[in-house]
Design an enzyme around this catalytic site. Structure first.
Site, mmCIF file in Angstrom:
data_model
loop_
_atom_site.group_PDB
_atom_site.id
_atom_site.type_symbol
_atom_site.label_atom_id
_atom_site.label_comp_id
_atom_site.label_asym_id
_atom_site.label_seq_id
_atom_site.Cartn_x
_atom_site.Cartn_y
_atom_site.Cartn_z
ATOM 1 N N ASP A 17 0.852 -1.183 0.000
ATOM 2 C CA ASP A 17 0.000 0.000 0.000
ATOM 3 C C ASP A 17 0.892 1.239 0.000
ATOM 4 O OD1 ASP A 17 -1.909 1.931 0.439
ATOM 5 O OD2 ASP A 17 -2.872 0.892 2.123
ATOM 6 N N LEU A 18 0.932 1.936 -1.124
ATOM 7 C CA LEU A 18 1.805 3.105 -1.236
ATOM 8 C C LEU A 18 1.315 4.241 -0.348
ATOM 9 C CD1 LEU A 18 3.613 1.773 -3.108
ATOM 10 C CD2 LEU A 18 2.204 2.603 -4.993
ATOM 11 N N ASP A 40 -3.098 2.377 -6.010
ATOM 12 C CA ASP A 40 -1.998 2.420 -5.047
ATOM 13 C C ASP A 40 -1.890 1.196 -4.161
ATOM 14 O OD1 ASP A 40 -4.313 2.917 -3.636
ATOM 15 O OD2 ASP A 40 -3.451 4.477 -2.381
ATOM 16 N N GLU A 41 -2.642 0.145 -4.445
ATOM 17 C CA GLU A 41 -2.543 -1.065 -3.634
ATOM 18 C C GLU A 41 -2.398 -2.293 -4.523
ATOM 19 O OE1 GLU A 41 -5.632 -1.456 -0.679
ATOM 20 O OE2 GLU A 41 -5.702 0.703 -0.335
#
Length: 483
Positions: free
Chosen positions: A64-65, A156-157
């Site tokens: 997860d960014l 983003d995940e």
DNA sequence: TGGGGTTAT
DNA sequence: ATAACCC
């Protein structure tokens, strides 16, 4: 099956996975202390059941960014680093960096509230997702180098199923005949590690792979993020958020119940959304414990057997859903929201704009869409937002011209979209729209050189023609009739 | 609430 | 075509 329950299948020895001759040293990385050693406790892990292989126990990582859009903006413009930064779409700050969060800015905060809270807040416009989307796929592709089974969740995940990689590393450890296994990052609940427990060892190896993934993402792409390692997607996702910016944590099976009971409300459970939460609340269910203990029969009658069964499993931390490789996108869409669109010409202009962007995207993708869809949102004072759509097949002669760049494909497409528009909106009556969106879906690969007896008839003579990525479709002057 | 995505029915 | 879910 669920991997969460370590006891599930007792003592079969799977020769392949047995780790022999491995000298298990003390460990702990950050937190790990050797677990309690009962005199007649579990056998050394190289003698234990290893329920891996097919379906039993998995090792899943959720990556997860950190505040992804803000990170991309700071890479584009390094002068933004160190300043409180928000990414704006329309009148919302959709995300912000940690400097801004320290000063009270929250995700999805109104721009006015954010500026009030934090007058020094720097805002950049994030309505064009192009750079975010490109960076997002670079991350997914990097992760696919570790293991091909990568599932995207938003931009983003990512989930990665590490089970096979872990299995290989265990074998390697056995062959090397030594080495201590240590954890990388945090252990949820500060739980003691038991190196005689094969499930612990496998998850620790997962934590090491997760650390390597985060290192690679940082070194090659300049992005930081969190990771969570656990035995299924639900748990991996929940545990990845425990230590927040740029850290990782692993969940050992014994702490599973603590993790899910740390949720304050069922709405925090991934998979239980807005609608289901409302229906559960109407039944008096608000905590994870409420859902665990609620009558299955009544829940099935209320929500249908499928949803009932799935979410009640989730409440116990059980989730057997596989990590599905996402591959290339199933659809491309562009949307724009606004306060008011109430005329057909206005709508047509916006639709042309959306379509022009989409054509460039689909051209670069290389595949061809066989279906086009128009989506609208009508103004309504109070009603929770609902969208309407109309779709139709794209005529084959238009599809064939789609990546060639030589023919005007805008005009026929706009004609189709306006027919869809008039099918939804009675333009002779007043209307008020707040969103327009165009979507290409039903994407099919170009026919490549392999020639089955059927493929031959499907092959288009134009299918591989030029698309350099430089040319763009114009909105005005839409007749590009260069043959 | 933005500007995207997915799968199930 | 819609409805639910995810970010």
């Amino acid at each position: 099956r669920l991997g969460v329950e370590p006891q599930e299948e007792g003592g079969r020895q799977e020769e392949e996975d047995a780790v022999q001759g491995m000298n298990v040293g003390a460990t702990g990385g950050l937190l790990g202390a050797p677990g309690p050693q009962e005199p007649s406790g579990p056998p050394p892990f190289h003698e234990q059941v290893v329920p891996t292989g097919s379906s039993s126990s998995r090792v899943i990582v959720h990556v997860d960014l950190d505040c992804f859009y803000a990170q991309v903006e700071m890479i584009s413009n390094p002068e933004l680093r160190g300043k409180p930064l928000g990414v704006q779409q329309k009148y919302l700050v959709v995300t912000c960096n940690y400097e801004a969060r320290k000063l009270g800015v929250k995700k999805l905060m109104n721009v006015r509230d954010a500026k009030e809270k934090c007058p020094q807040l720097v805002l950049v416009n994030g309505e064009d997702l192009t750079r975010y989307r490109e960076m997002s796929y670079k991350v997914t592709e990097l992760l696919e180098e570790f293991s091909p089974v990568v599932e995207r969740l938003g931009f983003d995940e990512n989930f990665v199923d590490l089970s096979e990689m872990v299995k290989k590393r265990l074998k390697q450890l056995r062959n090397d005949g030594h080495s201590a296994v240590t954890v990388s990052g945090h252990v949820y609940n500060n739980q003691s590690i038991n190196l005689h427990d094969i499930l612990h060892v496998r998850l620790l190896i997962g934590s090491q792979i997760a650390a390597e993934m985060r290192e690679a993402i940082y070194n090659q792409l300049g992005l930081t993020g969190c990771a969570g390692v656990a035995s299924n997607k639900l748990l991996a996702k929940l545990v990845s958020g425990i230590f927040k910016p740029n850290q990782q944590t692993v969940l050992l099976p014994e702490s599973c119940q603590d993790l899910i009971h740390s949720l304050n409300h069922i709405k925090e459970m991934p998979g239980i959304g807005y609608k289901t939460t409302k229906r559960l609340e109407a039944l008096g269910i608000s905590s994870v414990h409420d859902l665990q203990t609620f009558s299955s029969k009544i829940l099935e009658k209320e929500l249908g057997i499928s949803v009932a069964h799935r979410i009640q499993k989730l409440s116990f931390g059980e989730d057997n859903s596989p990590v599905m490789p996402s591959g290339p996108p199933q659809s491309f869409s562009e949307e724009d929201s606004f306060k008011k669109c109430s005329s057909e010409v206005e709508a047509k202009k916006k639709i042309e704009e959306l379509l022009a962007s989409l054509l460039n995207r689909v051209c670069q993708d290389g595949r061809k869409p066989y279906t086009i869809r128009l989506i609208i949102r009508r103004y309504s004072s109070e009603k929770h937002y609902s969208r309407e759509s109309r779709q139709c097949p794209i005529p084959s002669h238009v599809i064939q011209k789609l990546g060639t760049g030589n023919y005007d494909v805008m005009t026929p497409m706009v004609d189709i979209l306006m027919k869809l528009f008039r099918n939804m909106v009675n333009v002779k009556m007043p209307f008020h729209l707040t969103l327009l969106s165009v979507c290409f879906c039903n994407l099919k690969a170009l026919n490549t050189a392999k020639k089955g007896p059927i493929d031959y008839y499907l092959t288009s003579s134009l299918s591989t023609a030029s698309c350099s990525g430089k040319r763009s479709f114009k909105m005005k002057d839409t007749h590009m009739e260069d043959y």
